[in-house]
Design an enzyme around this catalytic site. Structure first.
Site, short mmCIF file in Angstrom:
data_model
loop_
_atom_site.label_atom_id
_atom_site.label_comp_id
_atom_site.label_asym_id
_atom_site.label_seq_id
_atom_site.Cartn_x
_atom_site.Cartn_y
_atom_site.Cartn_z
N HIS A 299 1.46 4.71 -1.37
CA HIS A 299 0.31 3.94 -0.90
C HIS A 299 -0.91 4.83 -1.04
O HIS A 299 -0.91 5.98 -0.59
CB HIS A 299 0.49 3.52 0.55
N ASP A 348 6.21 -2.44 2.21
CA ASP A 348 6.92 -3.44 1.41
C ASP A 348 8.42 -3.14 1.37
O ASP A 348 9.25 -4.06 1.44
CB ASP A 348 6.36 -3.48 -0.02
#
Length: 408
Positions: A299, A348
């Site tokens: 990320h 996710d």
């Protein structure tokens, strides 16, 4: 000396650098207050209030070229942590239910035991519209149609006051959930919290308190995440004074993009394949051989690890049915760590563990994300309604042929 200084409409317009009609637009949006002249010759304005608005407008105009900067009081991300109105978001979502976290983001207050309920007419309209879609329609397809149907059923949708927008939001979120097809018995949803209502739309597995708690945590963690692509789309729509339903539709439209909303679905399918093949190494190898990015890792805002994933993994550790999927996710991360890229599991991948473990379809993570983030989109729309309208209007840099050109 202490007497309040007042400005005429013309003086206020000159100070703000706008037309007199725009001054009254500021009044209608609550950014200025006016006082009627006792002799009926017009309105007057508090000089300090006008000067403060002029300073704010100048700061916006001074934003460096090419860099879009949006002031917000909602979410701060720094040093691998994130905060809702200054409160640690992970701690908040771990302690309070999704509805309460949403209320905190909207109002800065935490009403204990907050519940959202869908009115009968908008819910019926949304269900009819969703039922008319092809069977293969995806979750975001259904949610976009449900938002449009609910909007038409709400005669107050054009009222952009905070009270009206919040009233619509508290009805819209349960309407979206209630419009989705049922995967389990309707009795599982009941009239409980949003996590329980959503569960019955995601899986035919009977809910248990621990699994529901993980789903509720996921909803709370995903309420907002600063200016993601979908949130920026919402703010652009709100800047044009689109009503909250239309603003949420803008967010859902951006979520349809494969670079924003589809990562959870890809991570789910990858974990399912790892479990089917009995190991992560061959699955990861095929991703890399095909030149594809391994989903659920890394990320750009969290170099030391996504705090949302860490919170969900910690709770999933206590969920017996999550053991195999959790092991598969950790094996994927370990295989990728051998490359030395420093990529950590993101939210996710954690959502994929939840959806695989609880017998949910691949698109379930996308549904959870969209429902959760609707609350954040409403919060950003509320903020944008208080700003100068149409302020998000960048200038195009033309690279086409110079005129005059011959008529085609």
């Amino acid at each position: 000396m202490n007497e309040e200084r007042r400005l005429t409409t013309r003086q206020a317009a000159e100070l703000l650098g706008v037309k007199p009609a725009t001054v009254y637009a500021y009044v209608s949006r609550g950014q200025l207050t006016s006082r009627r002249d006792p002799v009926g010759r017009g309105s007057s304005f508090d000089a300090r209030e006008v000067e403060a608005l002029a300073r704010r407008n100048r700061r916006e105009a001074a934003t460096p070229t090419g860099e879009l900067s949006v002031r917000t009081s909602l979410t701060l991300i720094e040093r691998d942590r994130y905060y809702f109105r200054g409160v640690d978001a992970v701690a908040l979502a771990s302690r309070y239910a999704y509805e309460e976290v949403a209320e905190w983001l909207w109002t800065g207050a935490l009403p204990h035991g907050a519940r959202f309920a869908a009115p009968a007419e908008p819910l019926a309209a949304a269900r009819r519209a969703v039922a008319a879609l092809p069977e293969h329609s995806g979750p975001v397809d259904r949610l976009r149609v449900a938002v449009a149907a609910a909007a038409v059923a709400d005669p107050l949708r054009f009222d952009l006051s905070e009270e009206a927008v919040l009233g619509s939001a508290r009805c819209l979120i349960p309407t979206l959930v209630g419009a989705l097809p049922e995967a389990g018995p309707a009795a599982w949803a009941g009239d409980g919290r949003m996590a329980r209502q959503l569960w019955a739309r995601l899986t035919a597995c009977e809910p248990d308190p621990d699994a529901l708690a993980v789903l509720d945590l996921a909803l709370g963690l995903l309420v907002d995440h600063d200016l993601a692509a979908s949130t920026l789309a919402v703010r652009v729509a709100a800047s044009a004074r689109a009503h909250p339903y239309a603003a949420v539709s803008a967010g859902l439209g951006a979520l349809e993009g494969p670079l924003h909303g589809a990562a959870g679905r890809l991570a789910h399918r990858m974990l399912a394949e790892v479990l089917e093949r009995g190991g992560a190494a061959p699955v990861v190898a095929e991703y890399l051989r095909a030149g594809r990015r391994v989903p659920g890792l890394g990320h750009r805002l969290y170099k030391g690890g996504d705090p949302r994933a860490q919170a969900l993994f910690a709770r999933l550790d206590d969920l017996p049915q999550a053991g195999p999927a959790l092991g598969a996710a950790r094996e994927v991360a370990e295989v990728m760590a051998r490359q030395g890229g420093g990529l950590h599991a993101n939210v996710d991948l954690a959502l994929a563990v939840l959806t695989v473990a609880c017998g949910m379809p691949a698109e379930a993570g996308e549904t959870v994300f969209a429902v959760a983030r609707t609350a954040g989109w409403i919060a950003h729309a509320l903020e944008e309604y208080q700003e100068r309208p149409l302020r998000m209007r960048p200038s195009g840099e033309y690279h086409g042929p110079r005129p005059p050109q011959p008529m085609p």
